[in-house]
Design an enzyme around this catalytic site. Structure first.
Site, PDB file in Angstrom:
ATOM      1  N   LYS A 250       0.724  -1.350   0.184  1.00 55.17           N
ATOM      2  CA  LYS A 250       0.078   0.115   0.047  1.00 55.17           C
ATOM      3  C   LYS A 250       0.926   1.267  -0.160  1.00 55.17           C
ATOM      4  O   LYS A 250       0.352   2.127  -0.726  1.00 55.17           O
ATOM      5  CB  LYS A 250      -0.912  -0.126   1.200  1.00 55.17           C
TER       6      LYS A 250
ATOM      7  N   ASP B 173      -9.959   2.922   1.665  1.00 49.07           N
ATOM      8  CA  ASP B 173     -10.116   2.125   2.951  1.00 49.07           C
ATOM      9  C   ASP B 173     -10.796   3.129   4.069  1.00 49.07           C
ATOM     10  O   ASP B 173     -11.668   2.503   4.604  1.00 49.07           O
ATOM     11  CB  ASP B 173      -8.740   1.587   3.588  1.00 49.07           C
TER      12      ASP B 173
HETATM   13  P1  NAP Z   1      -0.396  -4.723  11.139  1.00 51.92           P
HETATM   14  O1  NAP Z   1       0.044  -3.575  10.385  1.00 51.92           O
HETATM   15  O2  NAP Z   1       0.425  -6.054  11.250  1.00 51.92           O
HETATM   16  O3  NAP Z   1      -0.692  -4.298  12.704  1.00 51.92           O
HETATM   17  C1  NAP Z   1      -1.112  -5.089  13.646  1.00 51.92           C
HETATM   18  C2  NAP Z   1      -1.362  -4.554  14.916  1.00 51.92           C
HETATM   19  O4  NAP Z   1      -1.967  -5.389  15.831  1.00 51.92           O
HETATM   20  C3  NAP Z   1      -0.365  -3.511  15.654  1.00 51.92           C
HETATM   21  O5  NAP Z   1      -0.999  -2.482  16.029  1.00 51.92           O
HETATM   22  C4  NAP Z   1       0.004  -4.450  16.727  1.00 51.92           C
HETATM   23  O6  NAP Z   1       0.725  -3.690  17.968  1.00 51.92           O
HETATM   24  C5  NAP Z   1      -1.115  -5.185  17.060  1.00 51.92           C
HETATM   25  N1  NAP Z   1      -1.157  -6.652  17.916  1.00 51.92           N
HETATM   26  C6  NAP Z   1      -0.578  -7.366  16.926  1.00 51.92           C
HETATM   27  N2  NAP Z   1      -0.460  -8.821  17.943  1.00 51.92           N
HETATM   28  C7  NAP Z   1      -1.093  -8.219  19.104  1.00 51.92           C
HETATM   29  C8  NAP Z   1      -1.168  -8.756  20.594  1.00 51.92           C
HETATM   30  N3  NAP Z   1      -0.912  -9.931  20.867  1.00 51.92           N
HETATM   31  N4  NAP Z   1      -1.766  -7.866  21.518  1.00 51.92           N
HETATM   32  C9  NAP Z   1      -2.156  -6.695  21.287  1.00 51.92           C
HETATM   33  N5  NAP Z   1      -1.949  -6.062  19.778  1.00 51.92           N
HETATM   34  C10 NAP Z   1      -1.495  -6.869  19.154  1.00 51.92           C
HETATM   35  O7  NAP Z   1      -1.565  -5.339  10.851  1.00 51.92           O
HETATM   36  P2  NAP Z   1      -2.812  -4.692   9.857  1.00 51.92           P
HETATM   37  O8  NAP Z   1      -2.524  -4.682   8.337  1.00 51.92           O
HETATM   38  O9  NAP Z   1      -2.930  -3.157  10.645  1.00 51.92           O
HETATM   39  O10 NAP Z   1      -4.132  -5.408  10.196  1.00 51.92           O
HETATM   40  C11 NAP Z   1      -4.461  -5.541  11.450  1.00 51.92           C
HETATM   41  C12 NAP Z   1      -5.995  -6.040  11.311  1.00 51.92           C
HETATM   42  O11 NAP Z   1      -6.897  -5.218  10.668  1.00 51.92           O
HETATM   43  C13 NAP Z   1      -6.260  -7.348  10.588  1.00 51.92           C
HETATM   44  O12 NAP Z   1      -6.764  -8.038  11.662  1.00 51.92           O
HETATM   45  C14 NAP Z   1      -6.900  -7.155   9.569  1.00 51.92           C
HETATM   46  O13 NAP Z   1      -8.173  -8.239   9.461  1.00 51.92           O
HETATM   47  C15 NAP Z   1      -7.711  -5.957   9.790  1.00 51.92           C
HETATM   48  N6  NAP Z   1      -8.019  -5.137   8.481  1.00 51.92           N
HETATM   49  C16 NAP Z   1      -9.579  -5.219   8.083  1.00 51.92           C
HETATM   50  C17 NAP Z   1      -9.934  -4.580   6.930  1.00 51.92           C
HETATM   51  C18 NAP Z   1     -11.315  -4.432   6.531  1.00 51.92           C
HETATM   52  O14 NAP Z   1     -11.603  -4.025   5.362  1.00 51.92           O
HETATM   53  N7  NAP Z   1     -12.089  -5.023   7.445  1.00 51.92           N
HETATM   54  C19 NAP Z   1      -8.867  -3.931   6.163  1.00 51.92           C
HETATM   55  C20 NAP Z   1      -7.377  -3.981   6.705  1.00 51.92           C
HETATM   56  C21 NAP Z   1      -7.109  -4.554   7.834  1.00 51.92           C
HETATM   57  P3  NAP Z   1       2.313  -3.521  17.850  1.00 51.92           P
HETATM   58  O15 NAP Z   1       2.418  -2.254  17.143  1.00 51.92           O
HETATM   59  O16 NAP Z   1       2.593  -3.347  19.423  1.00 51.92           O
HETATM   60  O17 NAP Z   1       2.863  -4.625  17.083  1.00 51.92           O
END
Ligand code: NAP
Length: 306
Positions: free
Chosen positions: A84, A120
């Site tokens: 992205k 998004d």
């Molecule tokens: P990402 O960039 O890898 O970020 C992951 C996030 O989750 C970070 O803030 C991380 O915290 C936190 N995290 C991971 N493991 C954790 C734990 N055990 N305890 C507490 N916090 C934790 O991932 P992303 O791309 O943002 O995606 C995150 C979520 O958004 C996914 O579940 C995805 O399904 C959802 N999503 C949905 C849509 C939709 O259209 N509905 C679109 C995009 C994403 P740290 O910074 O401390 O590591």
């Protein structure tokens, strides 16, 4: 000829004028993506004979892939993890909203020129209005996972919509703090600017912030795996809260807890739907058949959870 479920860069190298697709989602990984059934339903409902597929593109392959797709007369692509932001320097034009978001999830190819958009954030705005019947900009929001890509997009969208209070919560507090600084320095935010607070998930003041929260936007990846706990203790949830979990791939503990607390709750399928509908509108300059897209997503999710 058998059509592969997921194409690769190697396939693109042989396409030239005979590409089997005109639209695709590019990602790494990408096999799980629900975008193809959703967009194929939209194309079918509009009587368009194009094909939308999945292309597995690794980070180092993105420039060549984009160049080959431009030669193949593609209509557009969606970008998912990890492309992205990497796509930005490969575009001729970036829409102003995508510039503010610092990320592009939709590209339109037109006469050899590439324009990038971000649907998004606006997809979230539409989803909240559809699921809860309220304007996102009127709500005091608390964002869980405000350190990842989704949390960042959601937080920026809340600021652009004029949310009066934005509480950023992240396991790694420093990332929430960096995001708070970024939002505070954005030019052109609706006035008055939001009250922004950055907290770690272990903060003792989290409970007080929950009292001054209308909607919880769950953007962390905690909940994606079977057996994952909720990122928020049940005792913090009130029946007055709205709870939106961006995870749509499985039922999460947070959503179960929200229902137990009597709160209204919804999952991220509506955000996925509306970012897709907005992308369709960019490519075809016509209203997207949202009902057909929603039905296709529900069928895809039901089949995937069997
Ligand atoms: P990402 O960039 O890898 O970020 C992951 C996030 O989750 C970070 O803030 C991380 O915290 C936190 N995290 C991971 N493991 C954790 C734990 N055990 N305890 C507490 N916090 C934790 O991932 P992303 O791309 O943002 O995606 C995150 C979520 O958004 C996914 O579940 C995805 O399904 C959802 N999503 C949905 C849509 C939709 O259209 N509905 C679109 C995009 C994403 P740290 O910074 O401390 O590591």
């Amino acid at each position: 000829m058998n059509t592969p479920a997921v194409f690769t860069l190697e396939n693109l190298r042989f396409w030239k004028d005979s590409a089997p697709l005109q639209l695709a989602v590019l990602g790494d990984p990408v096999a799980h993506s629900a975008s193809p059934p959703m967009h194929m339903a939209a194309l079918g409902a509009c009587g368009l004979s194009h094909t939308y597929g999945r292309i597995h593109i690794r980070p180092e392959e993105l420039p060549e892939a984009i160049s080959l797709l431009t030669e193949s007369a593609f209509i557009g692509v969606n970008l998912t993890i990890p492309h992205k932001t990497a796509i930005l320097p490969l575009l001729n034009t970036v829409d102003p909203h995508a510039k503010v978001m610092g990320a592009v999830n939709t590209v339109r190819f037109k006469e050899g020129r590439l324009t990038g958009y971000n649907t998004d954030g606006k997809g979230l705005t539409r989803a909240i209005e559809e699921d809860f019947g309220v304007k996102l900009g009127a709500l005091r929001v608390l964002i869980l996972g405000a350190g990842g890509g989704a949390g960042r997009a959601v937080a920026l969208q809340c600021a652009l919509e004029g949310c009066p209070k934005i509480t950023l919560v992240n396991r790694t507090r420093e990332k929430a703090e960096a995001l708070a600084h970024e939002i505070a320095s954005l030019a052109g935010l609706p006035q008055p600017p939001p009250i922004i607070t950055a907290l770690g998930t272990d903060s003792v003041t989290l409970s007080a912030h929950m009292e001054a929260t209308d909607i919880i936007l769950q953007c962390s990846s905690l909940g994606m795996k079977e057996g994952d706990p909720s990122p928020l203790p049940l005792r913090f949830l009130r029946s007055e809260h709205l709870v939106y979990d961006t995870i749509y791939s499985r039922p999460t503990q947070l959503l179960a807890d929200a229902h137990a607390a009597g709160a209204r709750a919804s999952n991220g399928l509506s955000m996925l739907l509306h970012q897709g509908a907005l992308a369709f509108e960019i490519w075809f300059q016509r209203e997207a058949p949202v009902d057909a897209m929603r039905d296709a997503l529900r069928l895809f999710r039901a089949a995937a959870s069997r």
